[in-house]
Motif scaffolding. Structure first.
Motif, short mmCIF file in Angstrom:
data_model
loop_
_atom_site.label_atom_id
_atom_site.label_comp_id
_atom_site.label_asym_id
_atom_site.label_seq_id
_atom_site.Cartn_x
_atom_site.Cartn_y
_atom_site.Cartn_z
N ARG A 95 27.49 47.03 67.20
CA ARG A 95 27.94 47.66 65.96
C ARG A 95 28.45 49.08 66.23
O ARG A 95 29.50 49.48 65.72
N GLU A 96 27.72 49.81 67.05
CA GLU A 96 28.14 51.18 67.37
C GLU A 96 29.44 51.18 68.17
O GLU A 96 30.30 52.05 67.95
N ARG A 97 29.59 50.21 69.07
CA ARG A 97 30.85 50.11 69.83
C ARG A 97 32.02 49.80 68.92
O ARG A 97 33.13 50.33 69.10
N LEU A 98 31.80 48.93 67.95
CA LEU A 98 32.87 48.59 67.01
C LEU A 98 33.30 49.80 66.18
O LEU A 98 34.49 50.02 65.97
N ILE A 99 32.33 50.56 65.71
CA ILE A 99 32.66 51.75 64.91
C ILE A 99 33.41 52.76 65.76
O ILE A 99 34.41 53.36 65.33
N ALA A 100 32.94 52.97 67.00
CA ALA A 100 33.62 53.92 67.89
C ALA A 100 35.04 53.45 68.20
O ALA A 100 35.99 54.25 68.21
N ALA A 101 35.20 52.15 68.46
CA ALA A 101 36.53 51.61 68.75
C ALA A 101 37.44 51.73 67.54
O ALA A 101 38.64 52.04 67.68
N PRO A 105 45.29 46.23 63.73
CA PRO A 105 44.70 44.89 63.65
C PRO A 105 43.23 44.90 64.04
O PRO A 105 42.83 45.55 65.01
N LEU A 106 42.43 44.17 63.30
CA LEU A 106 41.01 44.10 63.60
C LEU A 106 40.77 43.45 64.97
O LEU A 106 39.78 43.76 65.64
N ASP A 107 41.69 42.57 65.37
CA ASP A 107 41.58 41.97 66.71
C ASP A 107 41.63 43.04 67.79
O ASP A 107 40.92 42.96 68.80
N GLU A 108 42.47 44.05 67.58
CA GLU A 108 42.58 45.13 68.57
C GLU A 108 41.30 45.95 68.62
O GLU A 108 40.87 46.38 69.69
N ILE A 109 40.69 46.18 67.45
CA ILE A 109 39.43 46.91 67.41
C ILE A 109 38.35 46.15 68.17
O ILE A 109 37.61 46.73 68.98
N ALA A 110 38.26 44.84 67.94
CA ALA A 110 37.28 44.01 68.64
C ALA A 110 37.54 44.03 70.14
O ALA A 110 36.61 44.16 70.95
N ARG A 111 38.81 43.90 70.52
CA ARG A 111 39.16 43.92 71.94
C ARG A 111 38.77 45.24 72.58
O ARG A 111 38.18 45.28 73.68
#
Length: 225
Positions: free
Chosen positions: A32-38, A51-57
Motif C-alpha cells: 500500500r505504501e509503495r502504491l501511494i509513493a508510486a 494510467p493506474l497500470d503505470e502506477i502499479a508497474r
C-alpha cells in the motif's frame, strides 16, 4: 422500546465487527505504501490521469493488488493527498523537535517540504479531492498547527519577520517548487533549493522592506480559491 433495544444491538454488532477486522499484514501495508509513493511520483511526472497500470508497474505490484487497496482513481488520489500532508507535518514536527536553533528548524522544514513535491502535487490534486472529508480536515489541521509551531518558534526567537503567516510560507513553497513546463531544465531540484535559500534569507528579521497587503493565513487562501 423493543425496537430501540434491537437497534442498539444491531449497532453494537456492527461496532464489534468493525473492531474485529484484522489490520493489514506487514507485506500488504508495504504494498500500500509503495502504491501511494508510486502514485505521488507518477502524478508529478505525467499528471493526475496517469494510467493506474503505470502506477502499479512503478510500485512493482500487479493491477489486482492496486484495486484491492484502492477501489478507483479518486480513492487513490485521496490517499496520496493524505500521505503528502501527513509526511509534510512529520517533517515540520521533526525539525522543531530536533533543531536547537528556531530559524534553522524553519529552514530544514522548508527544504524538506520540497521533497514531498508539494509544488507539483497541490495544483494536480486540488480538483480531485473532497476537501470537506473528515480525514482531510484532520490532516490539514495537523499540518497547519505543525507549520505554525515552526514559524512561531522562529518568530519568538526574533529571527523571523513578523509580517509573515503560514499562508505566505506555503504559497511561496508551492510556487517555487512547481516544475517548469517541458523537460529542458535539468537538475531542477538543484535550482529549487538554491531559490528557496534566497527566499528564506528574505524572511529573516530585521525586515529589509515593508510588504504590501497583509499576512496570509491558510483560511485566506481557501476563501480566495
Amino acid at each position: 422500546m423493543t425496537a430501540v433495544v434491537a437497534c442498539a444491538k444491531s449497532g453494537n454488532a456492527k461496532f464489534e465487527k468493525k473492531r474485529q477486522q484484522p489490520r493489514l499484514r506487514a507485506d500488504a501495508l508495504r504494498n500500500r505504501e509503495r502504491l501511494i509513493a508510486a502514485a505521488r511520483e507518477t502524478m508529478v511526472e505525467f499528471g493526475p490521469e496517469v494510467p493506474l497500470d503505470e502506477i502499479a508497474r512503478r510500485a512493482g505490484v500487479g493491477n489486482a493488488t492496486l484495486y484491492r487497496h484502492f477501489a478507483d482513481r479518486p480513492e487513490l488520489i485521496h490517499h496520496v493527498t493524505l500521505s503528502v500532508m501527513s509526511r509534510t507535518a512529520d517533517r515540520a514536527e521533526s525539525a522543531l523537535a530536533e533543531e536547537s536553533d528556531a530559524f534553522q528548524a524553519l529552514r530544514r522544514f522548508v527544504h524538506a517540504a520540497v521533497e514531498e513535491r508539494i509544488g507539483a502535487l497541490c495544483p494536480l490534486l486540488s480538483d480531485g479531492v473532497d476537501r470537506d472529508h473528515p480525514d482531510l480536515i484532520a490532516a490539514r489541521e495537523r499540518l497547519e498547527a505543525a507549520v505554525e509551531a515552526v514559524m512561531g518558534a522562529a518568530r519568538g526567537s526574533g529571527q523571523l519577520r513578523t509580517d509573515i503567516a503560514v499562508g505566505d510560507l506555503m504559497v511561496a513553497i508551492t510556487q517555487l517548487t512547481r516544475p517548469l513546463p517541458g523537460n529542458s531544465c535539468t537538475n531542477f531540484d538543484q535550482f529549487v533549493h538554491r531559490h528557496l535559500q534566497l527566499f528564506l534569507d528574505g524572511l529573516q528579521a530585521p525586515a529589509r522592506s515593508e510588504l504590501p497587503g497583509a499576512a496570509a493565513t491558510l483560511d485566506d487562501l481557501r476563501r480566495r480559491s
